[in-house]
Motif scaffolding. Sequence first.
Motif, short mmCIF file in Angstrom:
data_model
loop_
_atom_site.label_atom_id
_atom_site.label_comp_id
_atom_site.label_asym_id
_atom_site.label_seq_id
_atom_site.Cartn_x
_atom_site.Cartn_y
_atom_site.Cartn_z
N SER A 240 0.81 -1.21 0.00
CA SER A 240 0.00 0.00 0.00
C SER A 240 0.85 1.27 0.00
CB SER A 240 -0.93 0.01 1.21
OG SER A 240 -0.23 0.32 2.41
N LEU A 241 2.11 1.15 0.38
CA LEU A 241 2.98 2.32 0.43
C LEU A 241 3.51 2.72 -0.94
CD1 LEU A 241 5.00 1.34 3.64
CD2 LEU A 241 3.21 3.08 3.46
N ASN A 242 3.33 1.83 -1.94
CA ASN A 242 3.77 2.12 -3.31
C ASN A 242 5.23 2.57 -3.39
OD1 ASN A 242 1.56 1.35 -4.80
ND2 ASN A 242 0.64 3.40 -4.84
N GLY A 243 6.06 1.87 -2.65
CA GLY A 243 7.49 2.14 -2.72
C GLY A 243 7.98 3.27 -1.84
N GLN A 244 7.06 3.97 -1.18
CA GLN A 244 7.45 5.06 -0.29
C GLN A 244 7.78 4.51 1.09
OE1 GLN A 244 7.72 8.30 -1.44
NE2 GLN A 244 7.38 7.21 -3.38
N PRO A 245 8.65 5.17 1.83
CA PRO A 245 8.97 4.69 3.18
C PRO A 245 7.77 4.88 4.11
CG PRO A 245 10.01 6.81 2.78
CD PRO A 245 9.43 6.38 1.46
N ALA A 246 7.63 3.95 5.04
CA ALA A 246 6.55 4.07 6.02
C ALA A 246 6.84 5.22 6.97
CB ALA A 246 6.41 2.77 6.79
N PRO A 247 5.84 6.02 7.29
CA PRO A 247 6.08 7.11 8.24
C PRO A 247 6.31 6.56 9.65
CG PRO A 247 3.75 6.92 7.77
CD PRO A 247 4.44 5.96 6.85
N VAL A 248 7.01 7.33 10.45
CA VAL A 248 7.18 7.02 11.86
C VAL A 248 6.19 7.89 12.63
CG1 VAL A 248 8.73 7.09 13.84
CG2 VAL A 248 9.60 6.42 11.58
N LEU A 249 5.32 7.25 13.40
CA LEU A 249 4.30 7.97 14.16
C LEU A 249 4.51 7.70 15.64
CD1 LEU A 249 1.08 7.24 12.04
CD2 LEU A 249 2.61 9.22 11.90
N ASN A 250 4.66 8.78 16.41
CA ASN A 250 4.85 8.66 17.85
C ASN A 250 6.04 7.76 18.18
OD1 ASN A 250 3.00 9.83 20.09
ND2 ASN A 250 3.73 7.90 20.94
N GLY A 251 7.05 7.81 17.33
CA GLY A 251 8.25 7.01 17.55
C GLY A 251 8.14 5.56 17.11
#
Length: 686
Positions: free
Chosen positions: A602-613
């Motif tokens: 689902s990220l389509n090659g983009q890095p996953a965000p970091v949320l609340n560490g």
Amino acid sequence: MLKLRLLACAASAALFVAVPALAQTAPVAVEIPSQDQAEIGVFGFDLNGMDTSVSPGADFNRYASGTYLANTPIPDDKTSYGVFDMLYDRSQANLRALVDESAANPTASPDAQRIGTLYGDFMDEAKVNQLGATPLQADLDEVRAADTREKLAALMGRTQSGFGASLFGIQTFEDLKDPDKVSAYVTQGGLGMPDRDYYLEDSFATQKAAYLAYVTKALELAGWSDPAGNAEKILAFETAIAGEHWTQVQNRQIDKIYNPTTLADLATAAPGFDWAGWAQGAGVQDVPVLIAANNTAFPGMARIFAETPIETLQAWEAFHIVDQAGPYLSQAFVDNRFDFYGKVLSGQPENRPRWKRGVTLVDGSLGESLGREYVSRHFAAESKAQMEALVANLMVAMRGRIERIDWMSDATKEQALYKLAHFGVKIGYPEQWRSYEGLNLVPGDLYGNVERTSAFEWQWNLGKLQRPVDPLEWGMTPQTVNAYYNPPRNEIVFPAAILQAPFFDPRADPAVNYGGIGAVIGHEITHGFDDQGRKTDGDGVLRDWWTAEDAARFEARAAVLGAQYSALSPVEGANVNGDLTMGENIADMGGLLLALDAYHLSLNGQPAPVLNGLTGDQRVFLGWAQVWRENARDEALRQQVTVDPHSPAAFRAGATVRNIDAWYDAFGVKPGDEQYLAPDARARIW
């Protein structure tokens, strides 16, 4: 199988999702919502429920949910409390509003009249108490008149549509060799306790003694002669029957329960029981072929029936009428029944409030009448679109797993991909609602109305034997907090009630949704390929489509998983049965692996965000753990590991992850950590 608001126009939408050919399916990206939108926590996960004083590798369940578990007592009217219970309570409260509305406006529609009558009669506690044992008498007189084994066998058949019990039950279900038709499956029965082990194992001596006291009191309340003496004989009879029963593990073997036969052949194979009279009573006398599910148990059960005095058989039938009718009789019957099934077997201190029991009765009797209105008020249209995106990515993930797997031959992979490409998916609620036309309820007759709904249901099931399988039919109502995979239809089904936070929140972080509902979807997909699901093909037909070598490799890997779970014990002296829970454990592990893969897609090659560490992978695993957080009573856990193919929730949260390499990487779990498994000790199936 595993346990929202919008306008009414959503109810008109067709929610059957046909999965296209997977070779043409592309990953679907899901937008990340703003952090203040999600219902639970800042992005859909309950950070405050964690216990970060515990390391993930020491106890992942406690790390993810320890504070929640410590601060969440089990209500006195429950055997456990967790996410499923929370959503169930929410569903029941919503249903109560619908039931109250129907009761207040019975002339609004025939369904409203039925709902109002059934619920109103149940809630008229004063009248129920005034009647005492009177409603039972006609049924008990029928038992007294059944003074031969032939008459009693016929009566057992008739109990299929009313109160009472039979040594042999009937279930209508798709034919496993011809999924376009429905067949009648003959099953073992005759026990009042949850399983044969309760009669045969010394560890259940306390429960067995309590059961004897319960049977005695039930017969006494009903006015049956010699309650104590007959209770002893009933227990001895059921103990003998239990000795013939298949075990829970045997009953899971889908290829072993398919044994076509005829009434004449049943009479030859299992003499001593009047099969023809029983079939006439049940209404299946003209069914040419029956499926004997637990066939090797039948001869011994029929022999015991033939050897047991008719007076004992009559007392046994009388007790089971009282047992089943207990919830709809006066308080003395209700309390006696709850004291055994609730307090002794499950450790539940208090019975549920009467309104909850009334809603359960209506829901079980008129479920789709309630469901139609339930989804119009409580199923969000935006949930459907996101669910379709989740399903699409999970299907792509499963295709990738099949294509990359190193222990499966090309021939078996081809069949597996065919099966996956022909999965059906149903989301939310039925496209076509069931009618209850012809069910006529009589105001003021609770006992009779429960029998009428039972008879109506049985006639509806018998009717299935005369017509092709309805592809639009659902096996659960929309208000059910659960999901399922149906092998002969090769379809996965997700009722509206489970599509809520924390399983699914359309405003939440996708990683948490993938760890929650995504892993549930993956769980149901994996059921098509677990130790039993793999025995049916892409057209739903029961057949072995695996090479012998692939099957052997699969079973060896499954045995590793089974041994892990068999070593787990939720309460002293009661271990998980790795063979009984095998399919659900495989589905849990497969579902979580698919959820992780699908999230990455689902990220389509983009890095996953970091949320609340927390990284994306960490949030997927925590989303998984969060939906299984639950406190349960010891007695309920003991019963669960005996009869339930699902492992206790704490192990689903904490044991599943031990076999997934990405979990070790995400949380830095190392050798020496309590939950660490060496790479070569991890079960690797999907």
